[in-house]
Scaffold this active site. Structure first.
Site, short mmCIF file in Angstrom:
data_model
loop_
_atom_site.label_atom_id
_atom_site.label_comp_id
_atom_site.label_asym_id
_atom_site.label_seq_id
_atom_site.Cartn_x
_atom_site.Cartn_y
_atom_site.Cartn_z
CE LYS A 1 -1.43 6.59 -0.02
NZ LYS A 1 -0.04 6.43 0.43
CB SER B 1 -0.89 0.00 1.24
OG SER B 1 -1.66 1.18 1.23
N GLY C 1 9.92 -4.09 2.34
CA GLY C 1 11.03 -3.18 2.58
C GLY C 1 12.25 -3.62 1.80
CE LYS D 1 3.04 -0.82 5.05
NZ LYS D 1 2.80 -0.40 3.66
CB CYS E 1 0.41 7.06 7.81
SG CYS E 1 0.82 8.45 6.71
O1 HRO Z 1 0.64 8.47 2.13
C1 HRO Z 1 1.72 8.49 2.74
O2 HRO Z 1 2.36 9.53 2.92
C2 HRO Z 1 2.30 7.25 3.32
C3 HRO Z 1 1.59 6.33 4.04
CL1 HRO Z 1 -0.10 6.42 4.27
C4 HRO Z 1 2.25 5.25 4.66
O3 HRO Z 1 1.67 4.40 5.34
N1 HRO Z 1 3.59 5.18 4.48
C5 HRO Z 1 4.29 6.06 3.74
O4 HRO Z 1 5.51 5.93 3.60
N2 HRO Z 1 3.63 7.11 3.17
#
Ligand code: HRO
Length: 318
Positions: free
Chosen positions: A45, A21, A248, A163, A129
């Protein structure tokens, strides 16, 4: 041909690769492309209560060994993803994973309930996030995580997973594992990007992305050892009882095999998918198959958690 499938709570993912995602899984076209690709599943997403345009650009940058992003959760809103699900089913029978984000407990509950009722195959609760100002990563607050997990579990009939962010100290692995043992969870996805990193362009003397003064989540090769360590730590602490999706720094079959050895049964691909598009999934499957065949594994599942110990050191002469 080795068996490249993974099964999580009865949901078969074949081959065991899917997108993370993150990049290029926001629009119906992107999700259709993933479902038509060589990936074994497609992940949305992270969806929020309301649609979001995300953070100002530039908000993603490729780096020599990966990427940095501060996308800020651009997405169509949970109602649209739930509405789209029947049309996405026409693209084939692959599992579709709903990634759920929230800014409050009630956001998580509302979205998880709707995603479960809509019939997503797996529900991945994003507790990590890193890119929303004023909203720290829930996964670094063990009490808040406990409350979110309890609340979403009570409204979610579909297979549920989390996550998590990367943890950097064994004490934190143990504290989160203690929280996880209190709940029924069908899977974990480890890890999200390494949050709040800063990449500077020395020529322009500026950060490479705009939001939050350049702070963003690091992905790609830089983070693979962190991801492998988190997979290994939770596989060990939970005694292999909770399936783990590793993510990763997966660019090739060899990376995926390392995640299997550490304890993951399936693998997500973020930066490499962003950089190479859906063709990455066919290559990953071919490369993993070649490694498994060469090593005599009939199935990827047979390698899960099979990391060997180094041989005992020879004792020093008296
Ligand atoms: O959208 C983002 O900025 C983002 C999310 Cl939701 C996430 O879970 N991990 C990331 O690196 N960026």
């Amino acid at each position: 041909m080795a068996d490249l499938s993974a099964t999580i709570a009865g949901v078969r993912i074949d081959p065991l690769f899917m997108n993370a995602s993150g990049p290029d899984c926001t629009t119906p076209e992107q999700l259709s492309g993933l479902l038509r690709s060589g990936a074994g599943a497609a992940v949305t997403k992270s969806m929020t209560l309301m649609p979001r345009p995300g953070n100002p650009e530039p908000r993603y940058m490729d780096l020599p060994l990966g990427s940095i992003n501060s996308m800020g959760l651009p997405n169509l809103g949970y109602e649209e993803y739930c509405r789209l699900l029947p049309a996405l089913r026409h693209e084939g029978s692959k599992p579709i994973v709903a990634s759920v984000a929230g800014f409050s407990l009630s956001d998580y509950v509302t979205i998880a309930r709707a995603a479960s009722e809509a019939g997503f195959d797996l529900i991945e609760i994003n507790l990590s996030c890193p890119n929303i100002a004023g909203h720290p990563q829930v996964g670094y607050d063990f009490e808040a995580s406990d409350a979110v997990i309890a609340a979403v579990r009570s409204v979610c009939d579909r297979p549920l997973g989390l996550k998590l962010p990367p943890y950097f100290d064994p004490v934190h692995h143990e504290q989160m594992a203690a929280v996880l043992r209190r709940h029924r969870l069908e899977f974990l996805t480890l890890i999200n990007s390494v949050g709040n990193t800063l990449v500077i362009d020395a020529d322009s003397e500026r950060p490479v992305i705009r939001p939050r003064d350049g702070f963003g989540g690091l992905g790609g090769e830089y983070v693979k050892p962190v991801a492998l360590a988190n997979v290994r730590a939770f596989h060990t602490l939970l005694e292999g009882r909770v399936p783990i999706i590793g993510v990763g720094g997966v660019y090739g079959g060899r990376d995926a095999f390392e995640f299997l050895l550490a304890g993951a049964c399936a693998v997500q691909c973020g930066t490499a998918y962003k950089q190479q598009g859906t063709r990455v999934f066919d290559r990953l499957a071919a490369e993993l198959n070649a490694i498994l065949e060469r090593k005599g594994y009939a199935a990827a599942a047979a390698a899960v958690g099979r990391l060997r110990a180094l041989p005992a050191a020879a004792s020093a002469p008296a």
